[in-house]
Design a protein around this motif. Structure first.
Motif, mmCIF file in Angstrom:
data_model
loop_
_atom_site.group_PDB
_atom_site.id
_atom_site.type_symbol
_atom_site.label_atom_id
_atom_site.label_comp_id
_atom_site.label_asym_id
_atom_site.label_seq_id
_atom_site.Cartn_x
_atom_site.Cartn_y
_atom_site.Cartn_z
ATOM 1 N N GLY A 105 42.249 29.694 59.116
ATOM 2 C CA GLY A 105 41.724 29.548 58.103
ATOM 3 C C GLY A 105 42.542 30.515 56.964
ATOM 4 N N VAL A 106 43.048 31.527 57.130
ATOM 5 C CA VAL A 106 43.596 32.510 56.610
ATOM 6 C C VAL A 106 45.102 31.967 56.220
ATOM 7 N N GLU A 107 45.463 31.366 57.235
ATOM 8 C CA GLU A 107 46.958 30.818 56.979
ATOM 9 C C GLU A 107 46.846 29.624 55.760
ATOM 10 N N LYS A 108 45.767 28.992 55.847
ATOM 11 C CA LYS A 108 45.406 27.716 54.852
ATOM 12 C C LYS A 108 44.918 27.954 53.438
ATOM 13 N N GLY A 109 44.626 29.601 53.506
ATOM 14 C CA GLY A 109 44.220 30.036 52.214
ATOM 15 C C GLY A 109 42.645 29.622 51.984
ATOM 16 N N VAL A 110 42.009 29.265 53.050
ATOM 17 C CA VAL A 110 40.538 28.987 52.946
ATOM 18 C C VAL A 110 39.774 30.408 53.225
ATOM 19 N N PHE A 111 40.398 30.962 53.990
ATOM 20 C CA PHE A 111 39.492 32.271 54.465
ATOM 21 C C PHE A 111 40.526 33.574 53.638
ATOM 22 N N HIS A 112 39.925 34.483 53.063
ATOM 23 C CA HIS A 112 40.744 35.716 52.349
ATOM 24 C C HIS A 112 40.535 36.875 52.928
ATOM 25 N N THR A 113 39.920 37.179 54.260
ATOM 26 C CA THR A 113 39.673 38.290 54.760
ATOM 27 C C THR A 113 41.132 39.029 55.202
ATOM 28 N N PRO A 114 41.256 40.313 54.903
ATOM 29 C CA PRO A 114 42.522 40.969 55.338
ATOM 30 C C PRO A 114 42.440 41.489 56.660
ATOM 31 N N LEU A 115 41.236 41.244 57.212
ATOM 32 C CA LEU A 115 41.070 41.529 58.735
ATOM 33 C C LEU A 115 40.429 40.565 59.633
ATOM 34 N N PRO A 116 41.512 39.419 59.634
ATOM 35 C CA PRO A 116 41.088 38.331 60.592
ATOM 36 C C PRO A 116 40.501 38.461 61.997
ATOM 37 N N ALA A 117 41.532 39.449 62.542
ATOM 38 C CA ALA A 117 40.937 39.581 64.053
ATOM 39 C C ALA A 117 39.822 40.436 64.146
ATOM 40 N N GLU A 118 39.480 41.414 63.331
ATOM 41 C CA GLU A 118 38.205 42.130 63.284
ATOM 42 C C GLU A 118 36.994 41.195 62.937
ATOM 43 N N ALA A 119 37.458 40.510 62.153
ATOM 44 C CA ALA A 119 36.435 39.609 61.617
ATOM 45 C C ALA A 119 35.885 38.588 62.697
ATOM 46 N N ALA A 120 36.976 37.939 63.267
ATOM 47 C CA ALA A 120 36.596 37.044 64.288
ATOM 48 C C ALA A 120 35.842 37.779 65.530
ATOM 49 N N ARG A 121 36.092 39.292 65.976
ATOM 50 C CA ARG A 121 35.557 39.885 66.990
ATOM 51 C C ARG A 121 34.055 40.079 66.634
ATOM 52 N N ALA A 122 33.920 40.639 65.278
ATOM 53 C CA ALA A 122 32.394 40.809 64.719
ATOM 54 C C ALA A 122 31.558 39.893 64.740
ATOM 55 N N ILE A 123 32.257 38.597 64.303
ATOM 56 C CA ILE A 123 31.516 37.403 64.346
ATOM 57 C C ILE A 123 30.640 37.124 65.955
ATOM 58 N N VAL A 124 31.702 37.101 66.874
ATOM 59 C CA VAL A 124 31.282 36.764 68.239
ATOM 60 C C VAL A 124 30.176 37.841 68.776
ATOM 61 N N VAL A 125 30.549 39.039 68.481
ATOM 62 C CA VAL A 125 29.388 40.062 68.928
ATOM 63 C C VAL A 125 28.142 39.782 68.088
ATOM 64 N N MET A 126 28.207 39.375 66.871
ATOM 65 C CA MET A 126 26.980 39.266 66.151
ATOM 66 C C MET A 126 26.196 38.043 66.685
ATOM 67 N N CYS A 127 26.912 36.910 66.704
ATOM 68 C CA CYS A 127 26.184 35.872 67.220
ATOM 69 C C CYS A 127 25.646 36.005 68.973
ATOM 70 N N THR A 128 26.348 36.491 69.600
ATOM 71 C CA THR A 128 26.024 36.889 70.870
ATOM 72 C C THR A 128 24.933 37.717 70.927
ATOM 73 N N GLY A 129 24.651 38.669 70.092
ATOM 74 C CA GLY A 129 23.422 39.653 70.082
ATOM 75 C C GLY A 129 22.249 39.018 69.423
ATOM 76 N N VAL A 130 22.006 37.828 69.032
ATOM 77 C CA VAL A 130 20.988 37.204 68.716
ATOM 78 C C VAL A 130 19.966 37.152 69.902
ATOM 79 N N ALA A 131 20.824 36.877 70.957
ATOM 80 C CA ALA A 131 19.801 36.745 72.273
ATOM 81 C C ALA A 131 18.922 38.257 72.629
ATOM 82 N N SER A 132 19.469 39.237 72.271
ATOM 83 C CA SER A 132 18.757 40.469 72.768
ATOM 84 C C SER A 132 17.512 40.465 71.775
ATOM 85 N N TRP A 133 17.339 39.782 70.630
ATOM 86 C CA TRP A 133 16.143 40.204 69.949
ATOM 87 C C TRP A 133 15.320 38.890 69.631
ATOM 88 N N PHE A 134 15.972 37.817 69.502
ATOM 89 C CA PHE A 134 15.237 36.485 69.062
ATOM 90 C C PHE A 134 14.072 36.124 69.767
#
Length: 196
Positions: A141-170
């Motif tokens: 997405g960054v390469e195609k100019g669709v995503f503009h985050t300067p921290l793609p690796a960190e953003a991807a990791r944060a998304i996985v942790v955030m989504c996985t964490g829903v199971a702990s409280w939903f």
């Protein structure tokens, strides 16, 4: 149970009993006798199905990551070439999968430290493959100019942790449905990658 552990249909009751017991007491706080009691079996009968408590844990962990990987790969493929749609699809799978069996998926996260070789290394590789799906979509997405985050690796990791964490409280009795949570987290994820 070395290599790729899998569960036979008759093992389902033992696996369910193991998840319930380990979720309550932890892997190290659970004995084979505890599992057998909850499954309505004798310890000897349990050993007929699984050679050890570790073997049961390996099956639980492996069946989870293999199912998650398969669903995630299929979701990315069906989403087409648009990184936005690919990310939305991955987020949906990550959340819905972890809400299907909250105890089981939480066990898979909390008891990773208890998983032993020869299952541990290949299992970790599968977890890394799941993360790389997110990494690849965000980077594309960054390469195609669709995503503009300067921290793609960190953003991807944060998304996985955030989504996985829903199971702990939903809670199904809460104010939002699973589908509404997916929509909210898709929006949050796209915000995190600074999507157009």
């Amino acid at each position: 149970m070395a290599g790729r552990p899998s569960a036979a249909p008759g093992d389902a009751v033992i696996i369910e009993a193991s998840i319930a017991t380990m979720a309550q007491h932890g892997y190290h706080g659970t004995s084979v006798r505890d599992i057998a009691l909850r499954a309505g079996l004798s310890p000897a009968a349990l050993y007929h199905h699984f050679p050890s408590k570790q073997a049961v844990l390996a099956v639980i962990m492996e069946r989870g990551i293999e199912a998650l990987l398969a669903r995630s790969r299929e979701a990315v493929e069906q989403a087409g070439e648009d990184p936005v749609e690919q990310l939305r699809a991955l987020v949906a799978v990550q959340i819905l999968f972890h809400l299907e069996d909250q105890r089981g998926t939480l066990l898979g996260t909390s008891e990773l430290r208890a998983l032993e070789e020869p299952t541990r290394t290949p299992h970790l590789a599968k977890r890394q493959a799941q993360q790389r799906l997110f990494d690849g979509v965000v980077a594309a997405g960054v390469e195609k100019g669709v995503f503009h985050t300067p921290l793609p690796a960190e953003a991807a990791r944060a998304i996985v942790v955030m989504c996985t964490g829903v199971a702990s409280w939903f809670s199904p009795s809460g104010s939002a449905t699973r589908e509404e949570m997916v929509e909210r987290y898709q929006r949050l994820s796209l915000d995190m990658v600074d999507a157009e």
